[in-house]
Design a protein around this motif. Structure first.
Motif, PDB file in Angstrom:
ATOM      1  N   UNK A  72       0.827  -1.214   0.000  1.00  0.00           N
ATOM      2  CA  UNK A  72       0.000   0.000   0.000  1.00  0.00           C
ATOM      3  C   UNK A  72       0.858   1.259   0.000  1.00  0.00           C
ATOM      4  N   UNK A  73       1.920   1.260   0.796  1.00  0.00           N
ATOM      5  CA  UNK A  73       2.757   2.440   0.905  1.00  0.00           C
ATOM      6  C   UNK A  73       3.695   2.598  -0.294  1.00  0.00           C
ATOM      7  N   UNK A  74       4.045   1.474  -0.924  1.00  0.00           N
ATOM      8  CA  UNK A  74       5.010   1.540  -2.030  1.00  0.00           C
ATOM      9  C   UNK A  74       4.381   1.930  -3.359  1.00  0.00           C
ATOM     10  N   UNK A  75       3.111   1.617  -3.549  1.00  0.00           N
ATOM     11  CA  UNK A  75       2.484   1.802  -4.866  1.00  0.00           C
ATOM     12  C   UNK A  75       2.618   3.230  -5.411  1.00  0.00           C
ATOM     13  N   UNK A  76       2.242   4.258  -4.658  1.00  0.00           N
ATOM     14  CA  UNK A  76       2.371   5.618  -5.225  1.00  0.00           C
ATOM     15  C   UNK A  76       3.817   6.010  -5.508  1.00  0.00           C
ATOM     16  N   UNK A  77       4.746   5.469  -4.727  1.00  0.00           N
ATOM     17  CA  UNK A  77       6.165   5.769  -4.953  1.00  0.00           C
ATOM     18  C   UNK A  77       6.637   5.103  -6.248  1.00  0.00           C
ATOM     19  N   UNK A  78       6.199   3.867  -6.497  1.00  0.00           N
ATOM     20  CA  UNK A  78       6.531   3.182  -7.750  1.00  0.00           C
ATOM     21  C   UNK A  78       6.027   3.982  -8.946  1.00  0.00           C
ATOM     22  N   UNK A  79       4.814   4.474  -8.841  1.00  0.00           N
ATOM     23  CA  UNK A  79       4.226   5.247  -9.937  1.00  0.00           C
ATOM     24  C   UNK A  79       5.028   6.516 -10.208  1.00  0.00           C
ATOM     25  N   UNK A  80       5.484   7.152  -9.135  1.00  0.00           N
ATOM     26  CA  UNK A  80       6.286   8.371  -9.270  1.00  0.00           C
ATOM     27  C   UNK A  80       7.639   8.062  -9.904  1.00  0.00           C
ATOM     28  N   UNK A 103      13.769  -0.334  12.152  1.00  0.00           N
ATOM     29  CA  UNK A 103      15.013  -0.148  11.412  1.00  0.00           C
ATOM     30  C   UNK A 103      15.450  -1.411  10.665  1.00  0.00           C
ATOM     31  N   UNK A 104      14.580  -2.413  10.617  1.00  0.00           N
ATOM     32  CA  UNK A 104      14.870  -3.657   9.912  1.00  0.00           C
ATOM     33  C   UNK A 104      14.585  -3.495   8.425  1.00  0.00           C
ATOM     34  N   UNK A 105      15.385  -4.139   7.563  1.00  0.00           N
ATOM     35  CA  UNK A 105      15.114  -4.138   6.124  1.00  0.00           C
ATOM     36  C   UNK A 105      13.948  -5.086   5.868  1.00  0.00           C
ATOM     37  N   UNK A 106      12.826  -4.539   5.388  1.00  0.00           N
ATOM     38  CA  UNK A 106      11.615  -5.339   5.170  1.00  0.00           C
ATOM     39  C   UNK A 106      11.263  -5.450   3.691  1.00  0.00           C
ATOM     40  N   UNK A 107      12.026  -4.778   2.857  1.00  0.00           N
ATOM     41  CA  UNK A 107      11.739  -4.818   1.433  1.00  0.00           C
ATOM     42  C   UNK A 107      12.814  -4.078   0.657  1.00  0.00           C
ATOM     43  N   UNK A 108      12.623  -4.020  -0.638  1.00  0.00           N
ATOM     44  CA  UNK A 108      13.569  -3.302  -1.500  1.00  0.00           C
ATOM     45  C   UNK A 108      12.808  -2.640  -2.634  1.00  0.00           C
ATOM     46  N   UNK A 109      13.258  -1.454  -2.997  1.00  0.00           N
ATOM     47  CA  UNK A 109      12.681  -0.737  -4.128  1.00  0.00           C
ATOM     48  C   UNK A 109      13.689  -0.805  -5.270  1.00  0.00           C
ATOM     49  N   UNK A 110      13.235  -1.166  -6.462  1.00  0.00           N
ATOM     50  CA  UNK A 110      14.150  -1.387  -7.580  1.00  0.00           C
ATOM     51  C   UNK A 110      13.681  -0.702  -8.851  1.00  0.00           C
ATOM     52  N   UNK A 111      14.651  -0.376  -9.697  1.00  0.00           N
ATOM     53  CA  UNK A 111      14.383   0.107 -11.056  1.00  0.00           C
ATOM     54  C   UNK A 111      15.191  -0.757 -12.010  1.00  0.00           C
ATOM     55  N   UNK A 112      14.523  -1.307 -13.032  1.00  0.00           N
ATOM     56  CA  UNK A 112      15.192  -2.175 -13.996  1.00  0.00           C
ATOM     57  C   UNK A 112      15.016  -1.650 -15.411  1.00  0.00           C
ATOM     58  N   UNK A 135      15.953   7.808  -2.973  1.00  0.00           N
ATOM     59  CA  UNK A 135      14.928   8.727  -2.479  1.00  0.00           C
ATOM     60  C   UNK A 135      13.584   8.010  -2.346  1.00  0.00           C
ATOM     61  N   UNK A 136      13.253   7.197  -3.344  1.00  0.00           N
ATOM     62  CA  UNK A 136      12.000   6.447  -3.294  1.00  0.00           C
ATOM     63  C   UNK A 136      11.957   5.484  -2.137  1.00  0.00           C
TER      64      UNK A 136
END
Length: 265
Positions: free
Chosen positions: A96-104, A223-232, A253-254
């Motif tokens: 839910x929190x990542x979706x708008x950031x992915x779109x941006x 402060x735990x790594x719970x995911x990753x944001x990627x660009x391919x 930044x994303x």
């Protein structure tokens, strides 16, 4: 009129395993104020013989879905249920929190962006926003990919202690997916240290020939790594200059924005 959904339901019903249904029915008896139940009570509720109930309990207990209170002899839900519930909450919150950031991200760089998490030794892409360019990376949402040769996987592995890292890498040799895949464990560990130092990871044609990927860690309030944001994207567009000047700052930044949404400070 028979609908496609009705046909699909009929087809799927032929694959149902009754024993699994009984196990799920058993777990569902523990709801509301019902904390503990004995074999006799469960036998009545499920309309099953005590021996069958005992076998179900023993199987569920072996995987920590059920535990026995040694004082009373009754059974209660095990911690595995809590672990699954927390995993679902975390994944849904992350999506839910990542979706708008992915779109941006995709709107800015016109490349495919992903949010992913680690499961055992594999990375799983939970969601993606696809590039609008003709030549692009096709999202593999839901696919299980080796963590050691993906940027998102390396972001997760880099955050682990040495003992934990061993558990998330294949016990046998690291499989070579492309000529660029890092299969030497010492070299991989050196790269993971670099990921920690620079705050992002790069997959340089290590999973797919012709594709590069940049990824940054998503952290939650602990402060735990719970995911990753990627660009391919294809190597022809992912030049060293563009990666350093545009894509790395964008993905970091994303990831920081998603982390902030999850309570990371």
């Amino acid at each position: 009129m028979t609908t496609i959904r009705t046909i699909m339901k009929k087809e799927k019903s032929s694959y149902i395993i009754q024993t699994v249904i009984h196990a799920l029915d058993l777990l569902e008896q523990f709801h509301g104020d019902v904390v503990e139940l004995g074999v006799t009570e469960l036998s009545k509720r499920l309309d099953l013989h005590k021996n069958n109930v005992f076998r179900l309990l023993a199987t569920l207990e072996s995987h920590n879905y059920i535990e026995q209170n040694r004082s009373t002899g009754s059974y209660r839900l095990g911690l595995k249920n809590l672990e699954l519930g927390q995993t679902m909450i975390r994944q849904m919150g992350l999506l839910r929190q990542a979706k708008p950031v992915l779109e941006t991200l995709t709107a800015h760089c016109h490349e495919t962006s992903y949010v992913a998490l680690l499961q055992d030794a594999h990375i799983i892409y939970l969601d993606a926003v696809e590039s609008d360019l003709p030549v692009r990376v096709v999202p593999r949402v839901g696919a299980r990919l080796p963590a050691y040769c993906t940027a998102a996987g390396k972001v997760h592995l880099a955050a682990m202690a040495a003992e934990e890292l061993v558990q998330h890498l294949p016990a046998s040799e690291l499989e070579r997916c492309t000529p660029h895949t890092i299969v030497n464990r010492e070299e991989l560990q050196r790269q993971l240290l670099q990921v920690v130092a620079q705050g992002y990871a790069i997959d340089d044609e290590e999973l797919d020939v012709g594709v590069r990927c940049i990824s940054a860690p998503i952290r939650d309030y602990t402060k735990r790594v719970v995911g990753a944001l990627s660009i391919s994207g294809p190597v022809m567009r992912f030049t060293a200059e563009r990666i350093a000047g545009e894509l790395v700052p964008l993905v970091r930044t994303g990831a920081a924005e998603v982390s902030a949404r999850l309570g990371y400070s």
